[in-house]
Write a protein that holds these residues in place. Structure first.
Motif, PDB file in Angstrom:
ATOM      1  N   ASN A   1       6.774 -27.538  39.631  1.00 22.55           N
ATOM      2  CA  ASN A   1       6.014 -27.891  40.834  1.00 22.55           C
ATOM      3  C   ASN A   1       5.839 -29.416  40.919  1.00 22.55           C
ATOM      4  N   THR A   2       6.262 -30.006  41.982  1.00 19.07           N
ATOM      5  CA  THR A   2       6.236 -31.470  42.133  1.00 19.07           C
ATOM      6  C   THR A   2       4.824 -32.025  42.136  1.00 19.07           C
ATOM      7  N   LYS A   3       3.956 -31.300  42.840  1.00 19.64           N
ATOM      8  CA  LYS A   3       2.567 -31.753  42.944  1.00 19.64           C
ATOM      9  C   LYS A   3       1.927 -31.798  41.555  1.00 19.64           C
ATOM     10  N   GLU A   4       2.168 -30.722  40.799  1.00 16.91           N
ATOM     11  CA  GLU A   4       1.622 -30.644  39.447  1.00 16.91           C
ATOM     12  C   GLU A   4       2.226 -31.746  38.572  1.00 16.91           C
ATOM     13  N   TYR A   5       3.522 -31.941  38.779  1.00 14.84           N
ATOM     14  CA  TYR A   5       4.245 -32.970  38.019  1.00 14.84           C
ATOM     15  C   TYR A   5       3.601 -34.356  38.230  1.00 14.84           C
ATOM     16  N   HIS A   6       3.336 -34.671  39.493  1.00 12.58           N
ATOM     17  CA  HIS A   6       2.735 -35.980  39.800  1.00 12.58           C
ATOM     18  C   HIS A   6       1.334 -36.117  39.244  1.00 12.58           C
ATOM     19  N   ALA A   7       0.597 -35.005  39.346  1.00  8.27           N
ATOM     20  CA  ALA A   7      -0.780 -35.022  38.814  1.00  8.27           C
ATOM     21  C   ALA A   7      -0.759 -35.301  37.315  1.00  8.27           C
ATOM     22  N   MET A   8       0.183 -34.662  36.607  1.00  7.09           N
ATOM     23  CA  MET A   8       0.278 -34.859  35.170  1.00  7.09           C
ATOM     24  C   MET A   8       0.719 -36.282  34.827  1.00  7.09           C
ATOM     25  N   MET A   9       1.658 -36.778  35.642  1.00  6.97           N
ATOM     26  CA  MET A   9       2.128 -38.153  35.427  1.00  6.97           C
ATOM     27  C   MET A   9       0.970 -39.145  35.558  1.00  6.97           C
ATOM     28  N   ARG A  10       0.154 -38.875  36.605  1.00 10.26           N
ATOM     29  CA  ARG A  10      -0.987 -39.766  36.848  1.00 10.26           C
ATOM     30  C   ARG A  10      -1.973 -39.730  35.684  1.00 10.26           C
ATOM     31  N   GLU A  11      -2.194 -38.507  35.196  1.00 11.92           N
ATOM     32  CA  GLU A  11      -3.153 -38.358  34.093  1.00 11.92           C
ATOM     33  C   GLU A  11      -2.637 -39.084  32.850  1.00 11.92           C
ATOM     34  N   MET A  12      -1.329 -38.911  32.580  1.00 16.34           N
ATOM     35  CA  MET A  12      -0.718 -39.576  31.428  1.00 16.34           C
ATOM     36  C   MET A  12      -0.809 -41.095  31.550  1.00 16.34           C
ATOM     37  N   ASP A  13      -0.555 -41.523  32.752  1.00 13.95           N
ATOM     38  CA  ASP A  13      -0.636 -42.956  33.051  1.00 13.95           C
ATOM     39  C   ASP A  13      -2.016 -43.506  32.738  1.00 13.95           C
ATOM     40  N   ASN A  14      -3.009 -42.744  33.215  1.00 15.00           N
ATOM     41  CA  ASN A  14      -4.393 -43.175  32.980  1.00 15.00           C
ATOM     42  C   ASN A  14      -4.717 -43.230  31.491  1.00 15.00           C
ATOM     43  N   LEU A  15      -4.266 -42.186  30.796  1.00 20.01           N
ATOM     44  CA  LEU A  15      -4.540 -42.133  29.360  1.00 20.01           C
ATOM     45  C   LEU A  15      -3.851 -43.285  28.631  1.00 20.01           C
ATOM     46  N   GLU A  16      -2.637 -43.571  29.036  1.00 16.98           N
ATOM     47  CA  GLU A  16      -1.907 -44.675  28.400  1.00 16.98           C
ATOM     48  C   GLU A  16      -2.599 -46.016  28.650  1.00 16.98           C
ATOM     49  N   LYS A  17      -3.063 -46.167  29.893  1.00 12.10           N
ATOM     50  CA  LYS A  17      -3.795 -47.403  30.225  1.00 12.10           C
ATOM     51  C   LYS A  17      -5.049 -47.527  29.379  1.00 12.10           C
ATOM     52  N   LEU A  18      -5.752 -46.404  29.297  1.00 14.17           N
ATOM     53  CA  LEU A  18      -6.993 -46.379  28.525  1.00 14.17           C
ATOM     54  C   LEU A  18      -6.716 -46.746  27.064  1.00 14.17           C
ATOM     55  N   ASN A  19      -5.649 -46.167  26.529  1.00 16.55           N
ATOM     56  CA  ASN A  19      -5.326 -46.442  25.130  1.00 16.55           C
ATOM     57  C   ASN A  19      -4.887 -47.890  24.906  1.00 16.55           C
ATOM     58  N   ARG A  20      -4.186 -48.460  25.886  1.00 17.85           N
ATOM     59  CA  ARG A  20      -3.796 -49.867  25.745  1.00 17.85           C
ATOM     60  C   ARG A  20      -5.055 -50.743  25.702  1.00 17.85           C
ATOM     61  N   PHE A  21      -5.984 -50.373  26.569  1.00 10.69           N
ATOM     62  CA  PHE A  21      -7.264 -51.092  26.609  1.00 10.69           C
ATOM     63  C   PHE A  21      -8.002 -50.960  25.262  1.00 10.69           C
ATOM     64  N   ARG A  22      -7.958 -49.730  24.743  1.00 13.05           N
ATOM     65  CA  ARG A  22      -8.621 -49.498  23.447  1.00 13.05           C
ATOM     66  C   ARG A  22      -7.934 -50.260  22.317  1.00 13.05           C
ATOM     67  N   GLU A  23      -6.613 -50.316  22.348  1.00 11.66           N
ATOM     68  CA  GLU A  23      -5.871 -51.055  21.304  1.00 11.66           C
ATOM     69  C   GLU A  23      -6.294 -52.519  21.294  1.00 11.66           C
ATOM     70  N   GLU A  24      -6.437 -53.053  22.507  1.00 11.35           N
ATOM     71  CA  GLU A  24      -6.862 -54.451  22.623  1.00 11.35           C
ATOM     72  C   GLU A  24      -8.249 -54.646  22.029  1.00 11.35           C
ATOM     73  N   GLU A  25      -9.099 -53.711  22.399  1.00  9.76           N
ATOM     74  CA  GLU A  25     -10.485 -53.767  21.891  1.00  9.76           C
ATOM     75  C   GLU A  25     -10.486 -53.645  20.371  1.00  9.76           C
ATOM     76  N   LEU A  26      -9.633 -52.747  19.882  1.00 10.22           N
ATOM     77  CA  LEU A  26      -9.551 -52.532  18.431  1.00 10.22           C
ATOM     78  C   LEU A  26      -9.098 -53.803  17.710  1.00 10.22           C
ATOM     79  N   ASN A  27      -8.116 -54.482  18.310  1.00  6.59           N
ATOM     80  CA  ASN A  27      -7.634 -55.727  17.700  1.00  6.59           C
ATOM     81  C   ASN A  27      -8.735 -56.770  17.594  1.00  6.59           C
ATOM     82  N   ASN A  28      -9.489 -56.932  18.679  1.00  5.56           N
ATOM     83  CA  ASN A  28     -10.606 -57.883  18.661  1.00  5.56           C
ATOM     84  C   ASN A  28     -11.627 -57.495  17.596  1.00  5.56           C
ATOM     85  N   LEU A  29     -11.876 -56.189  17.557  1.00  7.07           N
ATOM     86  CA  LEU A  29     -12.866 -55.675  16.630  1.00  7.07           C
ATOM     87  C   LEU A  29     -12.430 -55.915  15.184  1.00  7.07           C
TER      88      LEU A  29
END
Ligand SMILES: [Zn+2]
Length: 244
Positions: free
Chosen positions: A89-117
């Motif tokens: 399902n394309t709609k589901e596919y896009h929703a999952m892509m978006r969620e993954m994207d968000n999680l990846e962004k969040l983790n990149r942000f966390r990695e940065e924070e972790l480095n500073n820490l």
């Protein structure tokens, strides 16, 4: 030796005992001050140590939390990637892509924070180690000072006891009225109580005594007081001030 000179000699001996007693008592009061300073410094370091240990603890907890969040969301991303292959399902596919994207962004942000820490944590740990070293050497110094102080105070105490005994003997030799005068002045004026007069100048207050008093003192008949500072005075040519 005339009775007058003998009395002066006894008073001067008493004066020497009292002068040493005063010096020793001052030293007894001052000696522990260095120790007190060291103790305060140690207390100060202890507080600093406590704060830095708290900070290290907090940073370590934050680090653990960040790492576990990164791992958890990393797993989620991995699982989603696997699932993605099976989505039709394309709609589901896009929703999952978006969620993954968000999680990846969040983790990149966390990695940065972790480095500073981690940087902060490293700096705090270095500081903690330095403080521990300082604390250790100060503790050693304190122990040494304490040991020296105890033996020094013990010595002073023993000498004071000796002098108190000497003083008692010295007092017994002085006629009561003269001793009373001596003690009266001792309680009211800065040490010394009895001083010599050198060329008509009182060596207690460094002011010339009146000519009449100077004539009187040279007679060596009765113990006089300096009209200015009230200390007992004697003519330097009568007695050198050295009882030995
Ligand atoms: Zn005087």
């Amino acid at each position: 030796m005339s009775k007058y000179i003998e009395q002066i000699k006894k008073l001067v001996s008493l004066q020497e005992i009292d002068t040493e007693l005063i010096q020793l008592k001052n030293r007894m009061e001052e000696a522990p001050r260095h120790l007190e300073n060291l103790q305060n410094e140690l207390k100060n370091l202890e507080e600093q140590k406590y704060h830095i240990e708290e900070r290290v603890k907090l940073l370590s907890e934050q680090k653990k939390k960040l790492q576990s969040d990164i791992d958890q969301d990393g797993d989620k991303i991995k699982k989603s990637k696997n699932k993605l292959m099976m989505v039709s399902n394309t709609k589901e596919y896009h929703a999952m892509m978006r969620e993954m994207d968000n999680l990846e962004k969040l983790n990149r942000f966390r990695e940065e924070e972790l480095n500073n820490l981690l940087e902060d944590l490293q700096a705090q740990q270095a500081k903690k180690e330095e403080l521990n070293n300082q604390f250790q050497s100060l503790q050693d110094e304190l122990a040494t000072t304490q040991a020296t102080l105890d033996s020094e105070l013990q010595q002073i105490q023993e000498r004071i006891q000796e002098l108190e005994n000497d003083r008692e003997k010295a007092c017994a030799d002085v006629p009561v009225p003269i001793l009373s005068r001596y003690n009266f002045i001792k309680d009211r004026l800065h040490n010394p109580v009895i001083v010599s007069v050198r060329q008509s100048v009182c060596t207690g207050c460094f002011i010339s005594i009146p000519p009449q008093s100077f004539v009187e003192i040279q007679k060596g008949e009765q113990i006089l007081s300096c009209p200015n500072c009230q200390r007992l005075i004697y003519w330097e040519e009568h007695y050198s001030g050295n009882p030995q």
